[in-house]
Scaffold this active site. Structure first.
Site, PDB file in Angstrom:
ATOM      1  N   ALA A 273     -30.871 -16.415  81.961  1.00 30.69           N
ATOM      2  CA  ALA A 273     -31.477 -15.656  81.906  1.00 30.69           C
ATOM      3  C   ALA A 273     -30.174 -15.084  81.232  1.00 30.69           C
ATOM      4  O   ALA A 273     -30.055 -13.474  80.675  1.00 30.69           O
ATOM      5  CB  ALA A 273     -31.873 -14.969  82.823  1.00 30.69           C
ATOM      6  N   ALA A 274     -28.878 -15.967  80.616  1.00 30.29           N
ATOM      7  CA  ALA A 274     -28.075 -15.061  80.237  1.00 30.29           C
ATOM      8  C   ALA A 274     -28.539 -14.678  78.623  1.00 30.29           C
ATOM      9  O   ALA A 274     -28.676 -13.461  77.698  1.00 30.29           O
ATOM     10  CB  ALA A 274     -26.893 -16.089  79.474  1.00 30.29           C
ATOM     11  N   GLY A 275     -29.733 -15.806  77.454  1.00 33.39           N
ATOM     12  CA  GLY A 275     -30.243 -15.208  76.327  1.00 33.39           C
ATOM     13  C   GLY A 275     -31.042 -14.419  76.730  1.00 33.39           C
ATOM     14  O   GLY A 275     -31.527 -13.243  75.848  1.00 33.39           O
ATOM     15  N   ASP A 276     -32.027 -13.674  77.720  1.00 27.97           N
ATOM     16  CA  ASP A 276     -32.198 -12.377  78.005  1.00 27.97           C
ATOM     17  C   ASP A 276     -31.995 -11.511  78.053  1.00 27.97           C
ATOM     18  O   ASP A 276     -31.353 -10.280  77.392  1.00 27.97           O
ATOM     19  CB  ASP A 276     -33.542 -12.676  79.249  1.00 27.97           C
TER      20      ASP A 276
HETATM   21  O1  RIB Z   1     -35.026 -17.069  79.677  1.00 30.54           O
HETATM   22  C1  RIB Z   1     -35.071 -18.022  81.056  1.00 30.54           C
HETATM   23  C2  RIB Z   1     -35.917 -17.378  81.946  1.00 30.54           C
HETATM   24  O2  RIB Z   1     -37.054 -18.151  81.126  1.00 30.54           O
HETATM   25  C3  RIB Z   1     -36.391 -18.477  83.067  1.00 30.54           C
HETATM   26  O3  RIB Z   1     -36.361 -16.363  83.730  1.00 30.54           O
HETATM   27  C4  RIB Z   1     -37.934 -18.383  82.950  1.00 30.54           C
HETATM   28  O4  RIB Z   1     -39.003 -17.621  84.237  1.00 30.54           O
HETATM   29  C5  RIB Z   1     -37.939 -18.745  82.195  1.00 30.54           C
HETATM   30  O5  RIB Z   1     -39.325 -17.758  81.542  1.00 30.54           O
END
Ligand code: RIB
Length: 308
Positions: A249-252
């Site tokens: 989730a760093a990218g998120d």
């Molecule tokens: O970017 C990370 C996410 O990718 C995770 O939380 C997983 O669920 C996938 O969707």
């Protein structure tokens, strides 16, 4: 000034095992602890933007099962408006199997479940959300036809469109020209540019995406930072140095933070620094949504480093 961000995307439960290394094909590796964490690229980006101070609405789909109800409730507790998160009676909630190695790198396999039944009609029922939003964020864990419809709707309503093309797949010609900001990582940029990862030249790939119709591109480069390209300028931003625990989730965190900066009308340099700090902080904690930083944490991180 408030930033209003709409996220159209996936909601998953992440099943995570830490292991000394990734298994080879056919190999079994004994891992360490196991945990379940709320995830899904869409939901992670929604929570990231919310924790950074935006008003956030989400459109997505979960199954009528314990994961789905828990994830929807979790988003609502974060303060994300989940009126657009519907419950499918015939698909289970998306899950992601994640292995995190000792360097904090991850490898992920997703079973999309209900995410893949998010239809263009579902978006049509929430047209008002597109008029409300300043920025609309998309990823590629939803059906491509739904993403395309959403992007068109967002453009029609005058919102700024960010596409995080993750996981990467080839995009129809009509999508490229509707996207304001494309934010791939290196792997995704290589796939979209038909390059191997080894031979990827991020600036060249970004110029290719701009030629196809995207207005601005930020390629995130992990430890090498990120590269912004538009037809007018190129900005290279180094990564902040942190102790990596889990890169999930760093990218998120990065994309969610960018959406906040863009919705607030910040200059690109400031938005990129803010996003880089958010991504760096997310790497220092375990899990997806559990690792996403608050606005105060990001501001303090930047202040200590003398940035903005
Ligand atoms: O970017 C990370 C996410 O990718 C995770 O939380 C997983 O669920 C996938 O969707």
């Amino acid at each position: 000034m408030t930033s209003r961000v709409l996220v159209v995307g996936s909601i998953n439960m992440d099943l995570v095992i830490r292991a000394p290394r990734f298994p080879q094909p056919g190999e079994t590796v004994i891992g360490e602890e196991f945990g379940t964490f709320p995830g899904g690229k869409g939901a992670n980006q929604a929570v990231a933007a919310r924790r950074l101070g935006a008003e956030v609405r989400m459109i997505g789909k979960v199954g009528n099962d314990s994961f789905g109800l828990k994830l929807r409730e979790g988003l609502a507790q974060e303060g994300v408006d989940v009126s657009g998160v519907s419950i499918s009676d015939n698909q289970s909630t998306g899950v992601a199997l994640i292995v995190v190695d000792q360097n904090g790198q991850n490898s992920i396999v997703v079973s999309s479940g209900a995410n893949m039944s998010l239809s263009p009609q579902d978006l049509g029922e929430h047209e008002e959300d597109f008029s409300w939003a300043k920025v609309v964020l998309f990823q590629l864990e939803s059906p491509l036809e739904t993403v395309l419809e959403g992007i068109k709707l967002a453009r029609e309503k005058g919102a700024y469109v960010i596409l995080n093309p993750a996981p990467a797949r080839s995009l129809p010609q009509e999508i490229w020209k509707e996207v304001d900001l494309l934010v791939p990582n290196e792997t995704e940029a290589a796939i979209l540019a038909n390059n191997s990862l080894q031979s990827l030249d991020p600036e060249r790939a970004a110029r290719e995406f701009i030629r196809k119709g995207v207005k601005e591109v930020i390629v995130s480069l992990g430890e090498k930072g990120c590269l912004y390209t538009s037809s007018q300028k190129v900005i290279s931003h180094p990564a902040f140095n942190v102790q990596a625990v889990d890169s999930t989730a760093a990218g998120d965190a990065f994309v969610g933070a960018l959406s906040v900066g863009m919705a607030l009308g910040w200059k690109m340099e400031r938005s990129i620094a803010f996003a880089s700090a958010s991504g760096a902080l997310a790497v220092t904690k375990k899990g997806a949504q559990s690792s996403l930083p608050l606005r105060e944490e990001v501001e303090e991180f930047l202040r200590v480093r003398g940035v903005f």
